[in-house]
Design a protein around this motif. Structure first.
Motif, PDB file in Angstrom:
ATOM      1  N   UNK A 120       0.962  -1.415   0.149  1.00 20.66           N
ATOM      2  CA  UNK A 120       0.191  -0.007  -0.009  1.00 20.66           C
ATOM      3  C   UNK A 120       0.771   1.146   0.152  1.00 20.66           C
ATOM      4  N   UNK A 121       1.740   1.377   0.874  1.00 21.93           N
ATOM      5  CA  UNK A 121       2.620   2.331   0.769  1.00 21.93           C
ATOM      6  C   UNK A 121       3.530   2.627  -0.324  1.00 21.93           C
ATOM      7  N   UNK A 122       3.891   1.384  -1.154  1.00 19.57           N
ATOM      8  CA  UNK A 122       4.491   1.849  -2.508  1.00 19.57           C
ATOM      9  C   UNK A 122       3.653   2.089  -3.443  1.00 19.57           C
ATOM     10  N   UNK A 123       2.429   1.912  -3.377  1.00 23.66           N
ATOM     11  CA  UNK A 123       1.479   2.323  -4.460  1.00 23.66           C
ATOM     12  C   UNK A 123       1.192   3.698  -4.342  1.00 23.66           C
ATOM     13  N   UNK A 124       1.065   4.247  -3.197  1.00 24.32           N
ATOM     14  CA  UNK A 124       0.943   5.817  -3.076  1.00 24.32           C
ATOM     15  C   UNK A 124       2.245   6.517  -3.187  1.00 24.32           C
ATOM     16  N   UNK A 125       3.443   5.927  -2.842  1.00 21.93           N
ATOM     17  CA  UNK A 125       4.638   6.388  -3.230  1.00 21.93           C
ATOM     18  C   UNK A 125       4.821   6.497  -4.624  1.00 21.93           C
ATOM     19  N   UNK A 126       4.596   5.577  -5.372  1.00 19.94           N
ATOM     20  CA  UNK A 126       4.592   5.492  -6.930  1.00 19.94           C
ATOM     21  C   UNK A 126       3.718   6.679  -7.531  1.00 19.94           C
ATOM     22  N   UNK A 127       2.445   6.566  -7.236  1.00 19.48           N
ATOM     23  CA  UNK A 127       1.445   7.610  -7.626  1.00 19.48           C
ATOM     24  C   UNK A 127       1.842   9.167  -7.233  1.00 19.48           C
ATOM     25  N   UNK A 140       8.302  26.073 -14.486  1.00 16.30           N
ATOM     26  CA  UNK A 140       9.011  27.129 -14.989  1.00 16.30           C
ATOM     27  C   UNK A 140       8.838  27.460 -16.407  1.00 16.30           C
ATOM     28  N   UNK A 141       7.936  26.416 -17.154  1.00 16.14           N
ATOM     29  CA  UNK A 141       7.701  26.661 -18.529  1.00 16.14           C
ATOM     30  C   UNK A 141       6.688  27.476 -18.389  1.00 16.14           C
ATOM     31  N   UNK A 142       6.414  28.557 -19.341  1.00 14.98           N
ATOM     32  CA  UNK A 142       5.410  29.552 -19.325  1.00 14.98           C
ATOM     33  C   UNK A 142       4.148  29.071 -19.655  1.00 14.98           C
ATOM     34  N   UNK A 143       4.145  28.037 -20.742  1.00 10.27           N
ATOM     35  CA  UNK A 143       2.741  27.615 -21.034  1.00 10.27           C
ATOM     36  C   UNK A 143       2.304  26.071 -20.430  1.00 10.27           C
ATOM     37  N   UNK A 144       3.053  25.860 -19.388  1.00 11.89           N
ATOM     38  CA  UNK A 144       2.885  24.483 -18.781  1.00 11.89           C
ATOM     39  C   UNK A 144       1.604  24.624 -17.880  1.00 11.89           C
ATOM     40  N   UNK A 145       0.669  23.700 -17.914  1.00 12.32           N
ATOM     41  CA  UNK A 145      -0.599  23.607 -16.959  1.00 12.32           C
ATOM     42  C   UNK A 145      -0.458  22.198 -16.147  1.00 12.32           C
ATOM     43  N   UNK A 146      -0.473  22.359 -14.979  1.00 18.78           N
ATOM     44  CA  UNK A 146      -0.289  21.162 -14.157  1.00 18.78           C
ATOM     45  C   UNK A 146      -1.754  20.477 -14.170  1.00 18.78           C
ATOM     46  N   UNK A 147      -1.898  19.266 -14.210  1.00 16.68           N
ATOM     47  CA  UNK A 147      -3.051  18.428 -14.080  1.00 16.68           C
ATOM     48  C   UNK A 147      -2.757  17.109 -13.272  1.00 16.68           C
ATOM     49  N   UNK A 148      -3.243  17.001 -11.942  1.00 13.65           N
ATOM     50  CA  UNK A 148      -2.812  15.731 -11.358  1.00 13.65           C
ATOM     51  C   UNK A 148      -3.554  14.597 -11.894  1.00 13.65           C
ATOM     52  N   UNK A 149      -2.818  13.388 -11.949  1.00 11.87           N
ATOM     53  CA  UNK A 149      -3.394  12.250 -12.662  1.00 11.87           C
ATOM     54  C   UNK A 149      -3.595  11.249 -11.442  1.00 11.87           C
ATOM     55  N   UNK A 154      -4.732   3.766  -9.304  1.00  9.67           N
ATOM     56  CA  UNK A 154      -5.306   2.608  -9.531  1.00  9.67           C
ATOM     57  C   UNK A 154      -4.378   1.652 -10.564  1.00  9.67           C
ATOM     58  N   UNK A 155      -3.633   2.357 -11.165  1.00 11.21           N
ATOM     59  CA  UNK A 155      -2.698   1.548 -12.081  1.00 11.21           C
ATOM     60  C   UNK A 155      -1.758   1.088 -11.141  1.00 11.21           C
ATOM     61  N   UNK A 156      -1.129   1.591 -10.375  1.00 14.16           N
ATOM     62  CA  UNK A 156      -0.016   1.312  -9.383  1.00 14.16           C
ATOM     63  C   UNK A 156      -0.303   0.252  -8.334  1.00 14.16           C
ATOM     64  N   UNK A 157      -1.720   0.235  -8.056  1.00  9.73           N
ATOM     65  CA  UNK A 157      -2.387  -0.843  -7.013  1.00  9.73           C
ATOM     66  C   UNK A 157      -2.494  -1.977  -8.147  1.00  9.73           C
ATOM     67  N   UNK A 158      -3.052  -2.042  -9.086  1.00 12.86           N
ATOM     68  CA  UNK A 158      -3.265  -3.282  -9.861  1.00 12.86           C
ATOM     69  C   UNK A 158      -1.743  -3.801 -10.329  1.00 12.86           C
ATOM     70  N   UNK A 159      -0.760  -2.983 -10.541  1.00 15.43           N
ATOM     71  CA  UNK A 159       0.647  -3.740 -10.935  1.00 15.43           C
ATOM     72  C   UNK A 159       1.265  -4.177  -9.503  1.00 15.43           C
ATOM     73  N   UNK A 160       1.016  -3.430  -8.490  1.00 15.00           N
ATOM     74  CA  UNK A 160       2.091  -4.128  -7.394  1.00 15.00           C
ATOM     75  C   UNK A 160       1.179  -5.421  -6.621  1.00 15.00           C
ATOM     76  N   UNK A 161      -0.023  -5.097  -6.565  1.00 19.22           N
ATOM     77  CA  UNK A 161      -0.826  -6.184  -5.870  1.00 19.22           C
ATOM     78  C   UNK A 161      -0.873  -7.285  -6.700  1.00 19.22           C
ATOM     79  N   UNK A 162      -1.063  -7.304  -7.992  1.00 13.56           N
ATOM     80  CA  UNK A 162      -1.104  -8.396  -8.859  1.00 13.56           C
ATOM     81  C   UNK A 162       0.390  -8.886  -8.929  1.00 13.56           C
ATOM     82  N   UNK A 163       1.528  -8.399  -8.696  1.00 13.47           N
ATOM     83  CA  UNK A 163       2.778  -8.919  -8.563  1.00 13.47           C
ATOM     84  C   UNK A 163       2.909  -9.556  -7.353  1.00 13.47           C
TER      85      UNK A 163
END
Length: 295
Positions: A120-127, A140-149, A154-163
């Motif tokens: 669980x810690x690894x999942x949230x650490x990766x995300x 610092x890029x003037x035209x950059x707009x940050x959007x959290x993903x 979900x993708x990290x949890x699927x990969x980690x717990x599947x492994x």
């Protein structure tokens, strides 16, 4: 007046007092019969809170076996002391030659508490680290707009717990099948295999935190170090289980363990910490304007 001597013996006037007690005799048997009962003479009541099975379990020091579909069965795997979890985490990060992780640290007492919270810690650490790294790269890029993903969780949890679950299940099933073919092989339980794989992921948590820094050489160096430590623990742990098997089986099993570990680490690095093209503000505003209805 004649004085009376206080020390002179005088007879009792009422002789009936002695006459009434003359026929009374006391025997030793009567004294024993009237002896009060001690605590050992009392028998336990029928409403004793501890049943006979529980008393036998406490006296013998053995745990009563429970079916795997009950809550008590899985509760035993979360009953572990904190210092034991620390020892197992350190043991999974520092491999020693000829030191089996399962035999030395688990000691036939695997747990799911440590592997669950490590995954669980690894999942949230990766995300979280992936989002922060993306923000720092484009800062610092003037035209950059940050959007959290948020989908990275979900993708990290699927990969980690599947492994952490399916790979140990497949490995345990294969080793169980080979143990029936070759009787001299060392066998591990499914929970011991899951526990070993879960603790082997602990080294990736500090490595993922280092991936926040936007330096590719640092990221790849941390991946190599984490792969060497984690892979060494797994190989030395499962080496006794395949040591007496056919050489081709030994190479196949150990190679599969190492390759799957490499795929997990490199896959997380490429997917979550790549540097895609930044989202420009003008493009974001244009796309938002297309979505909004015109009045």
């Amino acid at each position: 007046m004649a004085s009376t001597d206080p020390f002179q013996f005088r007879e009792f006037e009422d002789e009936n007092l002695l006459e009434s007690d003359r026929d009374v005799t006391i025997s030793i048997e009567d004294v024993k019969a009237e002896k009060p009962k001690s605590s050992a003479d009392f028998t336990p009541a029928d409403d004793d809170p501890l049943s006979s099975d529980d008393k036998t379990e406490l006296l013998s020091g053995q745990k009563k076996s429970t079916p795997f579909w009950t809550f008590e069965y899985y509760q035993n795997f979360f009953d572990i002391e904190t210092h034991h979890v620390k020892e197992r985490i350190i043991g999974s990060m520092v491999p020693w030659p000829r030191k089996n992780f399962i035999r030395v640290y688990l000691r036939q007492n695997p747990d799911l508490y440590g592997p669950f919270w490590i995954c669980t810690t690894l999942v949230f650490a990766i995300a979280i680290s992936g989002n922060i790294s993306k923000f720092l790269v484009n800062l610092g890029k003037p035209n950059y707009l940050y959007t959290p993903e948020f989908r990275k969780v979900t993708i990290a949890a699927t990969a980690i717990f599947t492994y952490a679950w399916l790979v140990p299940l497949a490995l345990w099933g294969f080793l169980f099948w080979r143990n029936n073919k070759v009787m001299s092989l060392v066998s591990y339980s499914f929970m011991e295999t899951v526990c070993a794989y879960g603790y082997s992921l602990a080294i990736y948590i500090p490595a993922v935190v280092l991936w926040i820094l936007p330096y590719e050489w640092l990221r790849w160096c941390s991946i190599v170090v984490a792969l060497c430590l984690s892979g060494s623990v797994l190989v030395m742990t499962f080496w006794p289980a395949v040591r007496d098997d056919h050489p081709k089986i030994i190479i196949a099993v150990l190679s599969a363990i190492v390759v799957l570990n490499v795929l997990l680490a490199v896959g997380c690095k490429i997917y979550f910490f790549s540097t895609p093209d930044p989202i420009l503000k003008s493009a974001a505003v244009t796309s938002a304007a297309k979505v909004l209805p015109t009045t």
